[in-house]
Design a protein around this motif. Structure first.
Motif, PDB file in Angstrom:
ATOM      1  N   LYS A  96      30.104  25.494 -44.611  1.00 57.00           N
ATOM      2  CA  LYS A  96      31.134  26.300 -43.948  1.00 57.00           C
ATOM      3  C   LYS A  96      31.823  25.420 -42.935  1.00 57.00           C
ATOM      4  O   LYS A  96      31.162  24.750 -42.139  1.00 57.00           O
ATOM      5  CB  LYS A  96      30.500  27.499 -43.255  1.00 57.00           C
ATOM      6  N   ASP A  97      33.161  25.407 -42.966  1.00 55.51           N
ATOM      7  CA  ASP A  97      33.877  24.636 -41.946  1.00 55.51           C
ATOM      8  C   ASP A  97      34.644  25.586 -41.044  1.00 55.51           C
ATOM      9  O   ASP A  97      34.819  26.760 -41.360  1.00 55.51           O
ATOM     10  CB  ASP A  97      34.792  23.569 -42.569  1.00 55.51           C
ATOM     11  N   TYR A  98      35.047  25.076 -39.906  1.00 56.75           N
ATOM     12  CA  TYR A  98      35.838  25.847 -38.935  1.00 56.75           C
ATOM     13  C   TYR A  98      37.184  25.182 -38.805  1.00 56.75           C
ATOM     14  O   TYR A  98      37.263  24.023 -38.434  1.00 56.75           O
ATOM     15  CB  TYR A  98      35.095  25.908 -37.595  1.00 56.75           C
ATOM     16  N   LYS A  99      38.258  25.915 -39.163  1.00 52.28           N
ATOM     17  CA  LYS A  99      39.567  25.280 -39.286  1.00 52.28           C
ATOM     18  C   LYS A  99      40.399  25.310 -38.010  1.00 52.28           C
ATOM     19  O   LYS A  99      41.282  24.505 -37.822  1.00 52.28           O
ATOM     20  CB  LYS A  99      40.346  25.941 -40.416  1.00 52.28           C
ATOM     21  N   ARG A 100      40.140  26.267 -37.124  1.00 53.66           N
ATOM     22  CA  ARG A 100      41.014  26.355 -35.948  1.00 53.66           C
ATOM     23  C   ARG A 100      40.660  25.308 -34.901  1.00 53.66           C
ATOM     24  O   ARG A 100      39.494  24.963 -34.736  1.00 53.66           O
ATOM     25  CB  ARG A 100      40.967  27.759 -35.374  1.00 53.66           C
ATOM     26  N   LEU A 123      35.663  19.331 -57.475  1.00 49.37           N
ATOM     27  CA  LEU A 123      36.533  20.505 -57.399  1.00 49.37           C
ATOM     28  C   LEU A 123      36.012  21.392 -56.276  1.00 49.37           C
ATOM     29  O   LEU A 123      34.843  21.792 -56.275  1.00 49.37           O
ATOM     30  CB  LEU A 123      36.545  21.270 -58.731  1.00 49.37           C
ATOM     31  N   TYR A 124      36.877  21.667 -55.324  1.00 48.87           N
ATOM     32  CA  TYR A 124      36.518  22.398 -54.106  1.00 48.87           C
ATOM     33  C   TYR A 124      37.073  23.806 -54.193  1.00 48.87           C
ATOM     34  O   TYR A 124      38.280  23.986 -54.369  1.00 48.87           O
ATOM     35  CB  TYR A 124      37.125  21.620 -52.940  1.00 48.87           C
ATOM     36  N   GLY A 125      36.208  24.800 -54.083  1.00 46.58           N
ATOM     37  CA  GLY A 125      36.659  26.191 -54.020  1.00 46.58           C
ATOM     38  C   GLY A 125      36.518  26.695 -52.593  1.00 46.58           C
ATOM     39  O   GLY A 125      35.434  26.631 -52.016  1.00 46.58           O
ATOM     40  N   THR A 173      43.613  23.468 -38.597  1.00 47.99           N
ATOM     41  CA  THR A 173      43.560  22.006 -38.749  1.00 47.99           C
ATOM     42  C   THR A 173      42.949  21.721 -40.122  1.00 47.99           C
ATOM     43  O   THR A 173      42.654  22.651 -40.870  1.00 47.99           O
ATOM     44  CB  THR A 173      42.624  21.388 -37.692  1.00 47.99           C
ATOM     45  N   GLY A 174      42.683  20.460 -40.402  1.00 44.66           N
ATOM     46  CA  GLY A 174      41.935  20.118 -41.619  1.00 44.66           C
ATOM     47  C   GLY A 174      40.491  20.607 -41.519  1.00 44.66           C
ATOM     48  O   GLY A 174      39.822  20.788 -42.525  1.00 44.66           O
ATOM     49  N   GLY A 175      40.002  20.844 -40.309  1.00 37.09           N
ATOM     50  CA  GLY A 175      38.618  21.289 -40.097  1.00 37.09           C
ATOM     51  C   GLY A 175      38.053  20.611 -38.866  1.00 37.09           C
ATOM     52  O   GLY A 175      38.191  19.406 -38.698  1.00 37.09           O
ATOM     53  N   ILE A 211      40.444  31.550 -52.046  1.00 41.10           N
ATOM     54  CA  ILE A 211      41.761  31.442 -51.407  1.00 41.10           C
ATOM     55  C   ILE A 211      42.417  30.094 -51.649  1.00 41.10           C
ATOM     56  O   ILE A 211      43.611  29.952 -51.453  1.00 41.10           O
ATOM     57  CB  ILE A 211      41.735  31.740 -49.895  1.00 41.10           C
ATOM     58  N   GLU A 212      41.661  29.117 -52.043  1.00 40.84           N
ATOM     59  CA  GLU A 212      42.313  27.832 -52.357  1.00 40.84           C
ATOM     60  C   GLU A 212      41.372  26.954 -53.181  1.00 40.84           C
ATOM     61  O   GLU A 212      40.156  27.130 -53.167  1.00 40.84           O
ATOM     62  CB  GLU A 212      42.685  27.063 -51.083  1.00 40.84           C
ATOM     63  N   PHE A 213      41.989  26.017 -53.894  1.00 40.24           N
ATOM     64  CA  PHE A 213      41.231  24.956 -54.551  1.00 40.24           C
ATOM     65  C   PHE A 213      41.691  23.625 -53.975  1.00 40.24           C
ATOM     66  O   PHE A 213      42.860  23.456 -53.638  1.00 40.24           O
ATOM     67  CB  PHE A 213      41.513  24.923 -56.060  1.00 40.24           C
ATOM     68  N   ASN A 214      40.768  22.681 -53.898  1.00 45.10           N
ATOM     69  CA  ASN A 214      41.140  21.304 -53.600  1.00 45.10           C
ATOM     70  C   ASN A 214      40.575  20.436 -54.710  1.00 45.10           C
ATOM     71  O   ASN A 214      39.536  20.767 -55.295  1.00 45.10           O
ATOM     72  CB  ASN A 214      40.577  20.858 -52.251  1.00 45.10           C
ATOM     73  N   CYS A 215      41.271  19.326 -54.994  1.00 43.54           N
ATOM     74  CA  CYS A 215      40.855  18.499 -56.131  1.00 43.54           C
ATOM     75  C   CYS A 215      39.989  17.334 -55.668  1.00 43.54           C
ATOM     76  O   CYS A 215      39.962  16.285 -56.284  1.00 43.54           O
ATOM     77  CB  CYS A 215      42.077  18.002 -56.885  1.00 43.54           C
ATOM     78  N   ARG A 216      39.249  17.551 -54.581  1.00 46.75           N
ATOM     79  CA  ARG A 216      38.528  16.465 -53.910  1.00 46.75           C
ATOM     80  C   ARG A 216      37.413  17.064 -53.076  1.00 46.75           C
ATOM     81  O   ARG A 216      37.287  18.277 -52.965  1.00 46.75           O
ATOM     82  CB  ARG A 216      39.509  15.761 -52.978  1.00 46.75           C
ATOM     83  N   LEU A 217      36.637  16.187 -52.420  1.00 45.52           N
ATOM     84  CA  LEU A 217      35.636  16.655 -51.466  1.00 45.52           C
ATOM     85  C   LEU A 217      36.330  17.186 -50.212  1.00 45.52           C
ATOM     86  O   LEU A 217      37.416  16.710 -49.855  1.00 45.52           O
ATOM     87  CB  LEU A 217      34.733  15.487 -51.058  1.00 45.52           C
ATOM     88  N   GLY A 218      35.727  18.147 -49.540  1.00 44.02           N
ATOM     89  CA  GLY A 218      36.302  18.670 -48.300  1.00 44.02           C
ATOM     90  C   GLY A 218      35.955  17.780 -47.125  1.00 44.02           C
ATOM     91  O   GLY A 218      34.961  17.065 -47.133  1.00 44.02           O
ATOM     92  N   ASP A 219      36.796  17.838 -46.102  1.00 41.80           N
ATOM     93  CA  ASP A 219      36.529  17.124 -44.867  1.00 41.80           C
ATOM     94  C   ASP A 219      36.753  18.129 -43.740  1.00 41.80           C
ATOM     95  O   ASP A 219      37.848  18.684 -43.659  1.00 41.80           O
ATOM     96  CB  ASP A 219      37.507  15.940 -44.746  1.00 41.80           C
ATOM     97  N   PRO A 220      35.772  18.488 -42.961  1.00 37.88           N
ATOM     98  CA  PRO A 220      34.506  17.824 -42.649  1.00 37.88           C
ATOM     99  C   PRO A 220      33.280  18.289 -43.439  1.00 37.88           C
ATOM    100  O   PRO A 220      32.160  17.879 -43.101  1.00 37.88           O
ATOM    101  CB  PRO A 220      34.315  18.159 -41.173  1.00 37.88           C
ATOM    102  N   GLU A 221      33.446  19.093 -44.490  1.00 36.88           N
ATOM    103  CA  GLU A 221      32.267  19.584 -45.213  1.00 36.88           C
ATOM    104  C   GLU A 221      31.405  18.444 -45.768  1.00 36.88           C
ATOM    105  O   GLU A 221      30.170  18.499 -45.738  1.00 36.88           O
ATOM    106  CB  GLU A 221      32.688  20.496 -46.376  1.00 36.88           C
ATOM    107  N   THR A 222      32.072  17.403 -46.285  1.00 40.59           N
ATOM    108  CA  THR A 222      31.341  16.293 -46.908  1.00 40.59           C
ATOM    109  C   THR A 222      30.309  15.677 -45.959  1.00 40.59           C
ATOM    110  O   THR A 222      29.220  15.276 -46.369  1.00 40.59           O
ATOM    111  CB  THR A 222      32.348  15.199 -47.340  1.00 40.59           C
TER     112      THR A 222
HETATM  113  N1  GLY Z   1      37.984  21.368 -44.791  1.00 39.61           N
HETATM  114  C1  GLY Z   1      39.000  21.820 -45.634  1.00 39.61           C
HETATM  115  C2  GLY Z   1      39.521  20.818 -46.566  1.00 39.61           C
HETATM  116  O1  GLY Z   1      38.943  19.767 -46.768  1.00 39.61           O
HETATM  117  O2  GLY Z   1      40.557  21.089 -47.167  1.00 39.61           O
END
Ligand code: GLY
Ligand code: AMP
Length: 349
Positions: free
Chosen positions: A208-212, A264-266, A222-224, A278-289
């Motif tokens: 779980k990331d926090y975006k604000r 693939l990021y859901g 933000t990106g996280g 609510i979104e897909f990303n085609c990569r690892l998440g940041d800061p989740e990784t």
């Molecule tokens: N933390 C959200 C993203 O990587 O898009």
């Protein structure tokens, strides 16, 4: 094998840390990376134009390239390098559309009954505004293109929404003039990232990331700003439903003749009706990784190679909680100073 990681953030540093432990990786290379990464990998420098990256790959006998950020993938790095015998663990340009175009991702989910927020797509101001007047706030307006986490607007009033529509359609501040307007969903968010090849999936731990930007989940997105893993509110039932939704997404792309290889990021919200994407990303998440990868105790690169060879992969996961906090320069996510050495910054404060 020689491996090149592209990108220079915390995500890529976490990736390099794990790849560095693999007995299958001979030399790990990074391009224009941050000093932390250069302490654990061989630094390459110069242009990041694809022809230069190809030249570096040939020069250093690189077998596998792992791009960190979506920009490389959306620009077609996989399509560019693959014909030269270089394996890229990342989707091709067509498959990267799942992140690049919100409209494409939403159409895919609608067509294949993958739960998501109800929405409409617009390419001009008046119909978009007219649709918004039929909805209740908060309004969710999403610009249809890559925007480094800044393309989603959650707006409390129609006046605020008009300003955003004006920036997109009248002032044309973005690269395309298309928006997705969707219903606001209420619930806790979590990120579910899988590795994919030839329809086979390998789930990574949920985070779980926090975006604000500010404490207590306040301020602009933000990106996280930080993340943790595992996520206690994702129970077994929610996990299984979410996994099925990710599997359905991969199958949906296969049915659309889009082959997907890579991460693939859901992005999920756990609503009162169950999980929705609510979104897909085609990569690892940041800061989740930064909190997911340290939990992986197996040889991660070997897992990627097995997956690419269509073999079964089982990862060993540490059950301890991992927590990551992002330090950002003053002014982020708007305008801010870059390349401040962290130690120096801390002393000045
Ligand atoms: N933390 C959200 C993203 O990587 O898009
Ligand atoms: P996205 O880039 O689509 O993930 O959106 C960024 C952030 O905006 C998400 O992590 C959510 O916090 C918020 N968001 C996006 N879509 C919605 C929605 N339909 N309902 C509520 N919040 C949303």
């Amino acid at each position: 094998m020689n491996v090149l990681v592209l990108g220079k953030g915390g995500r890529e540093h976490a990736l390099c840390t794990l790849l560095n432990k693999s007995k299958t990786v001979s030399t790990l290379y990074v391009l224009n990376a941050n000093p932390g990464m250069c302490a654990i990998a061989e630094k390459l420098t110069g242009s990041e134009a694809f022809d230069h990256i190809l030249w570096l790959c040939k020069q250093h006998k690189i077998d596998v390239v792992i791009p960190g950020g979506e920009a490389y993938l959306a620009a077609g790095i996989t399509d560019y390098l693959t014909p030269h015998g270089i394996t890229v663990f990342g989707p091709n340009k067509q498959a990267a559309k799942i992140e690049e175009s919100k409209a494409f991702a939403k159409e895919l989910m609608k067509k294949y009954n993958i739960p998501t927020a109800a929405y409409e797509t617009f390419d001009s101001y008046s119909p978009a505004l007219k649709y918004l007047t039929t909805k209740k706030p908060p309004y969710v307006v999403k610009y249809d293109g890559l925007a480094l986490g800044k393309g989603v607007f959650i707006l409390d009033t129609l006046e605020e929404a008009k300003v955003v529509l004006d920036r997109i359609f009248v002032k044309e501040e973005y690269a395309t003039t298309k928006v997705v307007i969707e219903d606001f969903l209420v619930g806790k968010e979590y990120s579910f990232i899988i590795m994919v090849h030839n329809g086979r999936i390998v789930p990574l731990p949920i985070a779980k990331d926090y975006k604000r930007i500010f404490d207590n989940d306040q301020g602009p997105n933000t990106g996280g700003m930080g993340a943790f893993s595992p996520v206690p509110f994702v129970d077994e039932k929610t996990y299984n439903t979410s996994k099925t939704m990710m599997e359905k997404t991969v199958e949906a792309m296969r049915l659309e003749n889009i082959s997907y290889t890579g991460f693939l990021y859901g992005g999920f919200i756990l609503t009162s009706e169950g999980p929705k994407i609510i979104e897909f990303n085609c990569r690892l998440g940041d800061p989740e990784t930064e909190v997911i990868l340290p939990r992986i105790q197996s040889d991660f690169f070997e897992a990627i190679i097995k997956l690419l060879n269509d073999q079964e992969v089982a990862l060993t996961i540490d059950q301890q909680t991992h927590l990551g906090v992002v330090l950002a320069a003053n002014g982020y996510p708007e305008s801010y100073q870059k390349y401040i050495p962290i130690g120096e910054y801390r002393l000045k404060k």
